[in-house]
Design a protein around this motif. Structure first.
Motif, mmCIF file in Angstrom:
data_model
loop_
_atom_site.group_PDB
_atom_site.id
_atom_site.type_symbol
_atom_site.label_atom_id
_atom_site.label_comp_id
_atom_site.label_asym_id
_atom_site.label_seq_id
_atom_site.Cartn_x
_atom_site.Cartn_y
_atom_site.Cartn_z
ATOM 1 N N ARG A 93 0.757 -1.182 0.086
ATOM 2 C CA ARG A 93 0.139 0.022 -0.133
ATOM 3 C C ARG A 93 0.986 1.050 -0.007
ATOM 4 N N LYS A 94 0.467 2.068 -0.764
ATOM 5 C CA LYS A 94 1.033 3.540 -0.805
ATOM 6 C C LYS A 94 0.931 4.184 0.564
ATOM 7 N N LYS A 95 1.780 4.613 1.198
ATOM 8 C CA LYS A 95 1.812 5.343 2.393
ATOM 9 C C LYS A 95 1.238 6.627 2.296
ATOM 10 N N SER A 96 0.372 7.299 2.919
ATOM 11 C CA SER A 96 -0.162 8.674 2.749
ATOM 12 C C SER A 96 0.759 9.588 3.529
ATOM 13 N N PHE A 97 0.905 10.481 3.035
ATOM 14 C CA PHE A 97 1.878 11.571 3.406
ATOM 15 C C PHE A 97 1.099 13.053 3.812
ATOM 16 N N THR A 98 -0.185 12.769 3.704
ATOM 17 C CA THR A 98 -0.948 14.124 4.068
ATOM 18 C C THR A 98 -0.502 14.644 5.233
ATOM 19 N N ILE A 99 -0.463 14.276 6.280
ATOM 20 C CA ILE A 99 -0.002 14.755 7.281
ATOM 21 C C ILE A 99 1.443 15.499 7.093
ATOM 22 N N VAL A 100 2.149 14.626 6.681
ATOM 23 C CA VAL A 100 3.305 15.134 6.532
ATOM 24 C C VAL A 100 3.593 16.430 5.552
ATOM 25 N N ARG A 101 2.890 16.475 4.533
ATOM 26 C CA ARG A 101 2.736 17.662 3.822
ATOM 27 C C ARG A 101 2.042 18.783 4.493
ATOM 28 N N LEU A 102 1.245 18.574 5.501
ATOM 29 C CA LEU A 102 0.701 19.847 6.001
ATOM 30 C C LEU A 102 1.659 20.393 6.891
ATOM 31 N N PHE A 103 2.337 19.474 7.679
ATOM 32 C CA PHE A 103 3.341 20.240 8.524
ATOM 33 C C PHE A 103 4.558 20.858 7.870
ATOM 34 N N SER A 104 4.966 20.145 6.405
ATOM 35 C CA SER A 104 5.812 20.854 5.806
ATOM 36 C C SER A 104 5.587 22.325 5.278
ATOM 37 N N ILE A 105 4.192 22.545 5.211
ATOM 38 C CA ILE A 105 3.584 23.682 4.484
ATOM 39 C C ILE A 105 3.841 24.721 5.486
ATOM 40 N N MET A 106 4.000 24.580 6.868
ATOM 41 C CA MET A 106 3.854 25.573 7.831
ATOM 42 C C MET A 106 5.166 26.195 7.972
ATOM 43 N N ALA A 107 5.334 27.261 7.971
ATOM 44 C CA ALA A 107 6.481 28.416 7.962
ATOM 45 C C ALA A 107 6.466 28.790 9.501
ATOM 46 N N PHE A 108 7.760 29.177 9.610
ATOM 47 C CA PHE A 108 8.154 29.756 11.082
ATOM 48 C C PHE A 108 8.947 31.024 10.753
ATOM 49 N N TYR A 109 8.839 31.812 11.755
ATOM 50 C CA TYR A 109 9.176 33.313 11.394
ATOM 51 C C TYR A 109 10.176 33.856 12.474
ATOM 52 N N VAL A 110 11.106 34.687 12.149
ATOM 53 C CA VAL A 110 11.597 35.512 13.103
ATOM 54 C C VAL A 110 11.196 37.070 12.708
ATOM 55 N N TYR A 111 11.158 37.780 13.744
ATOM 56 C CA TYR A 111 10.818 39.204 13.536
ATOM 57 C C TYR A 111 11.466 40.131 14.457
ATOM 58 N N VAL A 112 11.721 41.305 13.783
ATOM 59 C CA VAL A 112 12.081 42.701 14.807
ATOM 60 C C VAL A 112 11.198 43.577 14.648
ATOM 61 N N ALA A 170 14.437 28.665 12.649
ATOM 62 C CA ALA A 170 13.839 29.999 13.265
ATOM 63 C C ALA A 170 14.204 30.315 14.729
ATOM 64 N N LEU A 171 14.333 29.160 15.582
ATOM 65 C CA LEU A 171 14.875 29.500 16.783
ATOM 66 C C LEU A 171 16.285 29.763 16.974
ATOM 67 N N ILE A 172 17.299 29.010 16.069
ATOM 68 C CA ILE A 172 18.461 29.277 16.176
ATOM 69 C C ILE A 172 18.627 30.813 15.424
ATOM 70 N N ARG A 173 18.105 31.216 14.457
ATOM 71 C CA ARG A 173 18.114 32.456 13.789
ATOM 72 C C ARG A 173 17.727 33.624 14.891
ATOM 73 N N GLU A 174 16.651 33.340 15.666
ATOM 74 C CA GLU A 174 16.327 34.244 16.576
ATOM 75 C C GLU A 174 17.333 34.452 17.689
ATOM 76 N N ARG A 175 18.127 33.565 18.077
ATOM 77 C CA ARG A 175 19.179 33.510 19.122
ATOM 78 C C ARG A 175 20.379 34.365 18.526
ATOM 79 N N SER A 176 20.684 34.141 17.418
ATOM 80 C CA SER A 176 21.562 35.077 16.708
ATOM 81 C C SER A 176 21.247 36.622 16.714
ATOM 82 N N LEU A 177 19.904 36.744 16.105
ATOM 83 C CA LEU A 177 19.640 37.937 15.980
ATOM 84 C C LEU A 177 19.772 38.923 17.348
ATOM 85 N N LYS A 178 19.252 38.193 18.525
ATOM 86 C CA LYS A 178 19.383 38.841 19.802
ATOM 87 C C LYS A 178 20.788 39.172 20.214
#
Length: 113
Positions: A8-27, A79-87
């Motif tokens: 059976r082909k494995k369903s990657f629907t859940i994986v695709r959902l999470f890979s679409i999520m973006a994370f942000y660092v902001y100032v 994102a968390l690593i980038r935030e730490r460097s921005l600080k």
């Protein structure tokens, strides 16, 4: 006779959902004294609202705040690593960053400040 299960082909629907999520660092910059605050969020617009509604103790006394820099990263870890460097950035480094091509604050429209 023992029958194997059909392939059976494995369903990657859940994986695709999470890979679409973006994370942000902001100032964000205080309109009171022009100081900067650097942070991380999955939803920067809501996070800015929290800063401006007094829901964040650290930024409470310098409201209102406006976005000056937003950077999208593919994973929470990055994102968390980038935030730490921005600080660690000095004021002049942040000003250079704001003018860089990494800044995607314009994509967040008028609510971005």
């Amino acid at each position: 006779m023992f029958m194997t299960r059909p392939f059976r082909k494995k369903s990657f629907t859940i994986v695709r959902l999470f890979s679409i999520m973006a994370f942000y660092v902001y100032v964000i910059q205080s309109e009171v004294d022009n100081s900067y605050y650097k942070g991380f969020s999955e939803n920067p617009i809501n996070r800015l609202s929290q800063h401006n509604n007094g829901e964040c103790v650290y930024t409470l006394r310098k409201m209102p705040w406006a976005f000056v820099y937003i950077e999208e990263l593919p994973t929470k870890r990055e994102a968390l690593i980038r935030e730490r460097s921005l600080k660690k950035y000095a004021h002049a480094q942040i000003e250079k960053l704001i003018l860089s091509n990494r800044n995607c604050v314009a994509f967040f429209g008028s609510s971005a400040g």
